[in-house]
Design an enzyme around this catalytic site. Sequence first.
Site, PDB file in Angstrom:
ATOM      1  N   CYS A   1      31.018 -35.327  -5.019  1.00  0.00           N
ATOM      2  CA  CYS A   1      30.992 -36.496  -4.148  1.00  0.00           C
ATOM      3  C   CYS A   1      29.575 -36.848  -3.687  1.00  0.00           C
ATOM      4  O   CYS A   1      28.747 -37.308  -4.468  1.00  0.00           O
ATOM      5  CB  CYS A   1      31.929 -36.260  -2.959  1.00  0.00           C
ATOM      6  SG  CYS A   1      32.258 -37.753  -1.979  1.00  0.00           S
TER       7      CYS A   1
ATOM      8  N   LYS B   1      30.466 -26.553  -3.281  1.00  0.00           N
ATOM      9  CA  LYS B   1      29.578 -27.630  -2.871  1.00  0.00           C
ATOM     10  C   LYS B   1      28.461 -27.109  -1.981  1.00  0.00           C
ATOM     11  O   LYS B   1      28.704 -26.427  -0.986  1.00  0.00           O
ATOM     12  CB  LYS B   1      30.387 -28.714  -2.150  1.00  0.00           C
ATOM     13  CG  LYS B   1      29.588 -29.973  -1.841  1.00  0.00           C
ATOM     14  CD  LYS B   1      30.481 -31.048  -1.238  1.00  0.00           C
ATOM     15  CE  LYS B   1      29.717 -32.344  -1.012  1.00  0.00           C
ATOM     16  NZ  LYS B   1      30.552 -33.392  -0.399  1.00  0.00           N
TER      17      LYS B   1
ATOM     18  N   GLU C   1      37.988 -34.714  -6.756  1.00  0.00           N
ATOM     19  CA  GLU C   1      37.759 -33.847  -5.597  1.00  0.00           C
ATOM     20  C   GLU C   1      39.061 -33.619  -4.832  1.00  0.00           C
ATOM     21  O   GLU C   1      39.798 -34.562  -4.554  1.00  0.00           O
ATOM     22  CB  GLU C   1      36.719 -34.510  -4.686  1.00  0.00           C
ATOM     23  CG  GLU C   1      36.382 -33.722  -3.435  1.00  0.00           C
ATOM     24  CD  GLU C   1      35.438 -34.475  -2.514  1.00  0.00           C
ATOM     25  OE1 GLU C   1      34.830 -33.827  -1.652  1.00  0.00           O
ATOM     26  OE2 GLU C   1      35.303 -35.706  -2.668  1.00  0.00           O
TER      27      GLU C   1
END
Length: 493
Positions: free
Chosen positions: A367, A315, A259
């Site tokens: 994540c 995301k 990330e």
Amino acid sequence: MGLPPAFLLQLLAALVAGGFTTLTASPFELWWLGPIAIALLYAGLHTLTPAQAALKGWLYGVALFASGTSWVYVSIHDYGYTGVPLAVFLTALFVTVLALFFAGTFWLYRRFTSARLAFISFAGAWVLGEILRTYLFTGFPWLLLGSGYVDSPLASWAPVGGVYLLSLLIALSGALAAELLLRRQWWTLAPLAAIWLIPLALPTLWTTQASQPTRVALLQGNLPQLVKWTSEGQRLAANTYSQLSRDVADDVDLIIWPETALPMTETQARPVLERVQANLPPNVALMTGVVQLDEQERYFNGVIGVGNVEGSYQKEHLVPFGEYLPLESLLRGAINFFDLPMSSFTKGATEQAPMQAAGTYIGNAICYEIIYPGLVARRAQSSDVIVTVSNDTWFGASIGPNQHLQMARLRALENGRYVLRATSNGITAIIDPTGRIVERAPQFQTASLKGEFYAMEGLTPFTRTGSWPAWLLAGVMLLAGVFAARNARREAR
């Protein structure tokens, strides 16, 4: 007048149960403590008033989150530039507020149920509380009761009904065990045996693998978080990941950076990526997490690729305070923690086509997203493998990365997919479709983790349906207890 000793004993049991639940999760993995924790909570609960039950539930939640999410202090103090007193206060506030979910669950359970069918309604109420904690106020499904059972005898239930079914069965096991030990209800041995023995007959793997593996390298730069977004940090990141990629280029089909591996926007990162691609064999795919900035000046936490890669991902489920600031007009600038770098992201679309890399359909979970079972199941429906890139540097040397990895393992088991986990400083790992760690990089070291994975075909029952069957079962169990209590009150009249 002091509190009755029996009530004080129940409150102490709640604190012990909270600690036991943390010990079921990684890195401790004492999964057998889960039913014991539930039995401690269930025992004597119907002797309490709803308010007393709420206090018992709240103390359980305080013990659970104080022990199990102590890494929040590390994130706030070490990386949020917050002094010790304020960091302690914010961590305590986080813990005590989250514990209210258990207070509310226990209050509702005690208010609307009775001793009749208590073991059934308690398990249903428990899962209802976990559902609320998953989705209410953006959600926090960390330390769900079933999360620590990927290596337990119950693991084969995960591809059938997911983590909520595991939670339901553990809660039911604990309540049944309490009925057996405290009230000598010998009939409870039959459902207990069914819960724990049926998994022996269930397949662990519901999907089939492709004939040929894909060679992959997961890169772990281990760069210092505190200088990451400086000019020095940008140069260091570009040099580190470029060199690591050159070192593995001849042996792999797919390279994955973590990330925001390059602490810059996609426009700034593209020249670096193109230079790296120029030194890669023609068919090698490179994927990386990156910050994207669109024409409307909106930031996205994304994944892009170069070489043998198609598509991108943004995301969907953002972390409050870390990636966006609730009540921003009031909180922005109040304390340093509310001004973390890149804390003004925009969420990506719910429906996004899978990326393609090295001839494989990729389902992404950046994540924090990997802890959401429904989100990952949706990704798995249209993909052959799950890729999760993460920056676990925020956890420091706490137990947080171990818990995060364990939840990624459960997502692999639930969906019958390999999970490729690339992180900034650990724990980087290749996880097979049964939740087993195939390869793992050492934490807090610069590393290139090389291995193989197989594209997986077919869907598990959980991937097909998501959590709805487990939720429905929990709802029916809770309602059974509610109606039993209503009938008991009618008979008492």
